[in-house]
Design a protein around this motif. Structure first.
Motif, mmCIF file in Angstrom:
data_model
loop_
_atom_site.group_PDB
_atom_site.id
_atom_site.type_symbol
_atom_site.label_atom_id
_atom_site.label_comp_id
_atom_site.label_asym_id
_atom_site.label_seq_id
_atom_site.Cartn_x
_atom_site.Cartn_y
_atom_site.Cartn_z
ATOM 1 N N LYS A 56 0.813 -1.223 0.000
ATOM 2 C CA LYS A 56 0.000 0.000 0.000
ATOM 3 C C LYS A 56 0.845 1.271 0.000
ATOM 4 O O LYS A 56 0.320 2.359 -0.181
ATOM 5 C CB LYS A 56 -0.915 0.026 1.233
ATOM 6 N N SER A 144 -8.227 -0.876 3.318
ATOM 7 C CA SER A 144 -8.792 -0.785 1.969
ATOM 8 C C SER A 144 -7.695 -1.097 0.950
ATOM 9 O O SER A 144 -6.529 -0.758 1.148
ATOM 10 C CB SER A 144 -9.374 0.607 1.740
ATOM 11 N N ASN A 146 -6.182 -0.110 -1.684
ATOM 12 C CA ASN A 146 -5.705 0.934 -2.599
ATOM 13 C C ASN A 146 -4.353 1.395 -2.097
ATOM 14 O O ASN A 146 -4.030 1.209 -0.927
ATOM 15 C CB ASN A 146 -6.679 2.119 -2.599
ATOM 16 N N SER A 152 -10.548 4.130 -2.632
ATOM 17 C CA SER A 152 -10.846 2.770 -2.186
ATOM 18 C C SER A 152 -11.541 1.998 -3.299
ATOM 19 O O SER A 152 -12.374 2.543 -4.023
ATOM 20 C CB SER A 152 -11.749 2.801 -0.948
ATOM 21 N N HIS A 230 -6.770 12.350 1.244
ATOM 22 C CA HIS A 230 -7.109 10.940 1.353
ATOM 23 C C HIS A 230 -8.270 10.640 0.425
ATOM 24 O O HIS A 230 -8.954 11.545 0.000
ATOM 25 C CB HIS A 230 -7.550 10.698 2.802
HETATM 26 MG MG MG Z 1 -8.212 3.347 3.339
#
Ligand code: MG
Ligand code: TXA
Length: 317
Positions: A56, A144, A146, A152, A230
């Motif tokens: 990630k 998540s 991503n 996401s 984000h």
């Molecule tokens: Mg997340």
């Protein structure tokens, strides 16, 4: 069974046993949940957790949510309190995450909780992922699926596009039912919502019969993921707009706005649940179409609209 991505698998007996084998060997798999898709790994294994952070590109100060099948296995790792039990009975399994005190004897890898003395805990309701959890003797860390700060994923293809063949198994669970991440609630001191979701503060407050706070500005890092830019397609975004010029994408809601080629409607019926389900899907679509700016209509700030506006505000930076 095979998609254009050979790592997406329909859920059946074979996939289940292969997935379990992978997880037991501390490998990472892509799993569906009712909120968004996640990257799952053994929460007790340092190797698994390191793999998740590295896939990630996630900053090590941002802790992961630990996913359990039920209460039985949870009591080894966290201090269980009255408020939690009340909420668990009414809302779990489901789209809510509880921040609780970690037990000293907990086996959760300390990297997964960013060395905090708290743990974020969730019981996802997706049947496929529950079937997997029920057959493991360890919980799963599932952020998540991503890259850090990105959008996401809400279906298996999104996960495959994000990580290509770096993940060997992605369990196909169709489109995520809810489409945005779980509500995160801190139960360690005052009861505070750290990240809004489909389960509202009002509902939680009603179940507990007490005041629930909503976090505004973070002094100390309480939910580090909620801090910076984000959930973002990484395209400049302007909120509360009434239109966009024709070169820019316009994310609309309801029937008020004209339906031009560059308009992407979250819900023609003005249904906020439908809008939540479409939000990340439209972000991805707009990004693929190479738009350089996104204008977004005003979204009603009630029900899951609060969570939608939270994600939009973060995405806009
Ligand atoms: Mg997340
Ligand atoms: O719906 C969801 O919760 C999805 C699905 C896959 O379960 N998961 C998810 O995980 O959204 P992630 O890693 O993308 O977001 C976890 C959030 C972050 O904002 C993180 O900072 C916060 O939970 N968090 C994790 N542990 C925490 C802790 N001990 N204290 C406060 N916040 C915490």
């Amino acid at each position: 069974m095979k998609n254009i991505y050979s790592n997406i698998f329909k859920f059946n007996k074979n996939t289940l046993s292969k997935t379990l084998k992978y997880l037991k060997r501390n490998n990472i798999v892509g799993l569906p949940t009712e909120t968004v898709y996640g990257l799952a790994g053994n929460a007790y294994s340092k190797r698994s957790i390191q793999k998740i952070y590295s896939l990630k590109k996630r900053p090590k100060i941002n802790p992961l949510i630990i996913h359990y099948y039920n209460l039985k296995s949870l009591s080894d790792d966290v201090e269980i309190g009255k408020n939690f039990l009340k909420l668990y009975k009414r809302l779990c399994p489901g789209p809510i995450t509880f921040v609780m005190k970690k037990k000293k004897s907990s086996k959760i890898c300390s990297l997964a909780t960013a060395n905090l003395n708290t743990v974020a805990v969730r019981f996802p309701s997706n049947k496929k992922t529950r079937a997997i959890l029920s057959k493991l003797n360890f919980p799963l860390a599932i952020p998540s699926a991503n890259k850090s700060a990105g959008i996401s994923p809400v279906n298996a293809m999104d996960v495959a596009e994000e990580f290509k063949n770096k993940i060997k198994i992605i369990v196909d669970g169709g489109n995520s039912k809810i489409g945005i991440e779980s509500t995160v609630i801190d139960l360690t001191e005052r009861i505070v919502i750290l990240r809004p979701g489909i389960i509202s503060g009002k509902k939680i407050s009603k179940i507990l019969g007490r005041k629930v706070w909503i976090i505004k500005k973070h002094k100390k890092i309480k939910s580090p993921g909620a801090l910076k830019k984000h959930y973002s397609p990484n395209i400049p975004m302007k909120l509360n707009q009434i239109k966009a010029s024709k070169n820019h994408a316009f994310i609309s809601f309801g029937k008020k706005h004209k339906n031009t080629k560059n308009t992407f409607n979250l819900s023609k019926k003005s249904n906020l649940d439908e809008a939540a389900k479409n939000l990340y899907k439209l972000f991805r679509k707009i990004k693929k179409l190479n738009y350089k700016k996104i204008y977004v209509a005003k979204i009603p700030n009630k029900g899951i609209g609060v969570a939608i506006n939270d994600r939009l505000t973060h995405a806009a930076g």
